[in-house]
Design an enzyme around this catalytic site. Structure first.
Site, PDB file in Angstrom:
ATOM      1  CG  ASP A 102      40.371 -77.059  -5.408  1.00 62.94           C
ATOM      2  OD1 ASP A 102      41.039 -78.060  -5.358  1.00 62.94           O
ATOM      3  OD2 ASP A 102      39.170 -77.092  -4.924  1.00 62.94           O
TER       4      ASP A 102
ATOM      5  CG  ASP B 182      43.216 -67.104 -24.873  1.00 58.53           C
ATOM      6  OD1 ASP B 182      43.056 -68.235 -25.400  1.00 58.53           O
ATOM      7  OD2 ASP B 182      42.480 -66.086 -25.075  1.00 58.53           O
TER       8      ASP B 182
ATOM      9  CG  ASP C 278      36.044 -80.287  -5.582  1.00 61.20           C
ATOM     10  OD1 ASP C 278      36.716 -79.403  -4.959  1.00 61.20           O
ATOM     11  OD2 ASP C 278      35.042 -80.825  -5.434  1.00 61.20           O
TER      12      ASP C 278
ATOM     13  CG  ASP D  26      33.984 -76.225  -4.564  1.00 59.07           C
ATOM     14  OD1 ASP D  26      34.495 -77.066  -5.258  1.00 59.07           O
ATOM     15  OD2 ASP D  26      34.479 -74.887  -4.563  1.00 59.07           O
TER      16      ASP D  26
ATOM     17  CD  GLU E 157      43.837 -70.225 -28.902  1.00 59.04           C
ATOM     18  OE1 GLU E 157      42.860 -70.989 -29.060  1.00 59.04           O
ATOM     19  OE2 GLU E 157      43.685 -69.307 -28.149  1.00 59.04           O
TER      20      GLU E 157
ATOM     21  CG  ASN F 276      36.620 -76.771  -1.965  1.00 58.00           C
ATOM     22  OD1 ASN F 276      35.884 -77.416  -2.793  1.00 58.00           O
ATOM     23  ND2 ASN F 276      36.864 -75.696  -2.046  1.00 58.00           N
TER      24      ASN F 276
END
Length: 584
Positions: free
Chosen positions: A60, A230, A52, A56, A284, A54
């Site tokens: 990211d 996926d 992370d 929060d 997958e 920032n």
């Protein structure tokens, strides 16, 4: 007569009959066509949990950018980035609202470009998730599709009328409840194999397929190096849902997967898009047997390059329960996927975002053996035949999280299936015990960077999922500072593997496949043979070898820096000891 014998011999050879001699096996495997993606080691990043930037509490893209040098120092070849697209997060990004935008929590399209360029500058490729079996119900296509039967987007999804007051059939969703949800002004039902906010796309619609091809080109033209696809085996649906009503459908994946037009769809995708770029694709392919999986990856069929086989990684799994398993059982599953024909190339992985932590399932995550067994598993991963996939945190030996209550979980699958599991006879206590062995959230806890607050994952006070309380001991900083750490062992193995055709393309031959404690095998290349000996137990073991291995050099083990040769045909192996030998 001689001519007839030659014809018979040619027919036998063309049938691909397997000859029971090592020489024939070696010849077959050494004729494999070399491709760059066969030689790669791929490192999966789950962006919500990696870093992370920032404060929060949510990982990211700028956070990943800040750790590019770390990835480079590890020595991996490719990053697989789990979904980064705009999403309402019903299933942590696998419900896409806009395929051409970055999730606001993760950053911007400019951040993505910076990440891509930063990786490429260091010689690291990037593949991204392609989620095209379903979208979010907040996607523009579905909002239009739901509005009326006459809408041009109606057939982008699968709509059916109900049976009186019931859904079209009794198919279950993987995430609990019915696979059908009523919506829109006409009262029809749409199909969703997963969460109700993940309506399945209708691949029968050619215009939809063209839209998907365009979004694929959007990312490939940016420079991404391929896709992890996926649940790709689910895109072709049955043609008559009325004939597919299954009572007590326990394993729906075997009904849903490998529909009648799957090969047609994949061939068309390859022809229209993938064949125009020098990229890798890995599907997958859960829900099919080995024969079906090999069909979609056979290089002569022009469909996809690779597929994940789940038999070995899910050994002992029975739906939502993790049962005991034996080493011989596991070895036979590994051998099956390693011993594919020369027109296919296997993948090898032990963990990802949908499975528990590698050391907690396949090793021993106790304080006594966590480091040793994590190194052993590193050797197993990086000496197998096939393209290797690693998961973030395994290079420092991250373990399963000690969940004590259901409110600690985030996974939509756990929440959606709770009532079903309890109704089947399990108690909340037994279900929680099972989840502590096999829940997907174990792999999704934040990456442990340091022994500072929240494991150095964030500068904030909260994280989207709990940080494992063992982070003061298990973290990247500790690993980097210890030359005998799991991280540095991975680096050494990656360096041994990189560009090593004998180890990458060499034949796989199991030794003592029925031994209950030792996993031993050779990788037979054109110029060298490697011998791998792994004691996958917490007991000391005496293991006998064939005399032909006498004189092999020990090039790395997980206990010390010893580099002796094999002088006797009996090895004494310490608990969880791993050795890699090389022929002269």
């Amino acid at each position: 007569m001689k001519f007839k014998l030659l014809i018979i011999l040619a027919i036998i050879l063309n049938t691909g009959c397997k000859q029971d001699t090592t020489k024939d096996i070696e010849t077959t495997k050494n004729e494999i066509k070399k491709e760059w993606w066969k030689e790669q080691v791929v490192y999966q990043i789950y962006p919500r949990s990696f870093k992370d930037s920032n404060g929060d509490g949510i990982g990211d893209i700028p956070g990943i950018i800040s750790k590019i040098d770390y990835l480079d120092s590890l020595g991996i070849d490719v990053v697989w980035l789990s979904p980064h697209f705009d999403s309402p997060n019903a299933d942590n990004g696998y419900d896409i609202r806009d395929y051409r935008k970055v999730m606001e929590e993760f950053g911007t399209l400019e951040d993505f470009d910076t990440l891509l360029n930063g990786l490429h500058d260091r010689g690291i490729k990037l593949i991204i998730d392609l989620v095209i079996n379903h979208s979010s119900d907040e996607h523009k296509w579905f909002q239009e599709s739901m509005s009326s039967k006459d809408n041009p987007y109606r057939d982008y999804y699968i709509w059916k009328p109900g049976k009186e007051t019931n859904p079209p059939n009794n198919w279950p969703s993987f995430f609990g409840g019915s696979a059908w949800e009523q919506a829109g002004p006409d009262g029809e039902y749409y199909l969703h194999y997963f969460a109700k906010k993940q309506p399945d796309l209708n691949w029968e619609n050619q215009q939809l397929r063209e839209e998907i091809y365009e979004l694929m080109r959007f990312w490939l033209d940016k420079g991404v190096d391929g896709f992890r696809m996926d649940v790709i085996a689910l895109i072709s649906k049955p043609q008559n849902f009325d004939d597919m009503d299954n009572e007590g459908l326990k394993h729906p994946e075997y009904t849903y997967a490998y529909g009648p037009r799957l090969h047609e769809f994949l061939k068309d995708m390859n022809k229209e898009v993938l064949s125009k770029y020098d990229v890798m694709t890995v599907g997958e392919a859960y829900g099919g047997n080995a024969e079906k999986t090999l069909e979609i990856t056979d290089e002569r069929n022009n469909e996809i390059d690779l597929a994940f086989w789940f038999d070995a990684v899910r050994v002992g799994r029975d739906n939502f329960k993790q049962n005991e398993w034996t080493l011989p059982e596991f070895k036979k599953l590994v051998k099956a996927q390693s011993d594919v024909n020369s027109h296919n190339w296997p993948t090898f992985f032990l963990g990802n975002h949908d499975n528990p932590r590698v050391v907690s399932k396949f090793g021993d995550d106790s304080p006594e053996f966590r480091v040793t067994s994590s190194k052993l598993l590193a050797m197993l991963l990086l000496t197998q035949r096939g393209t290797t996939f690693l998961y973030q945190g395994d290079e420092i030996g991250m373990t399963n999280y000690p969940f004590t209550s259901f409110d600690q979980f985030d996974d939509v699958e756990i929440k959606g299936n709770y009532n079903k599991i309890i109704a089947s006879g399990s108690t909340p206590e037994s279900y929680l015990a099972d989840l502590n062995k096999m829940a997907r959230d174990h792999a999704r806890t934040p990456m442990q960077w340091s022994n500072t607050n929240k494991a150095g994952f964030t500068s904030g006070d909260k994280t989207w999922l709990g940080v494992n309380p063992n982070y003061p001991e298990i973290n990247v900083n500790n690993n980097l500072q210890d030359k005998h750490s799991i991280f540095h062992f991975y680096r050494r193995l990656l360096n041994i593997r990189k560009g090593n055709d004998n180890l990458i393309y060499g034949d796989y031959k199991d030794i003592a496949i029925d031994h209950p404690q030792v996993f031993a095998y050779t990788r037979i290349g054109k110029n060298k043979t490697y011998l791998v000996v792994l004691n996958m137990s917490k007991s000391m073991v005496d293991f006998s070898l064939d005399n032909k291995f006498k004189g092999y050099n020990l090039i790395i083990n997980n206990l010390n820096d010893d580099t002796t040769t094999i002088e006797h045909n009996k090895l004494t192996l310490q608990p969880w000891e791993a050795r890699l030998y090389e022929s002269n």
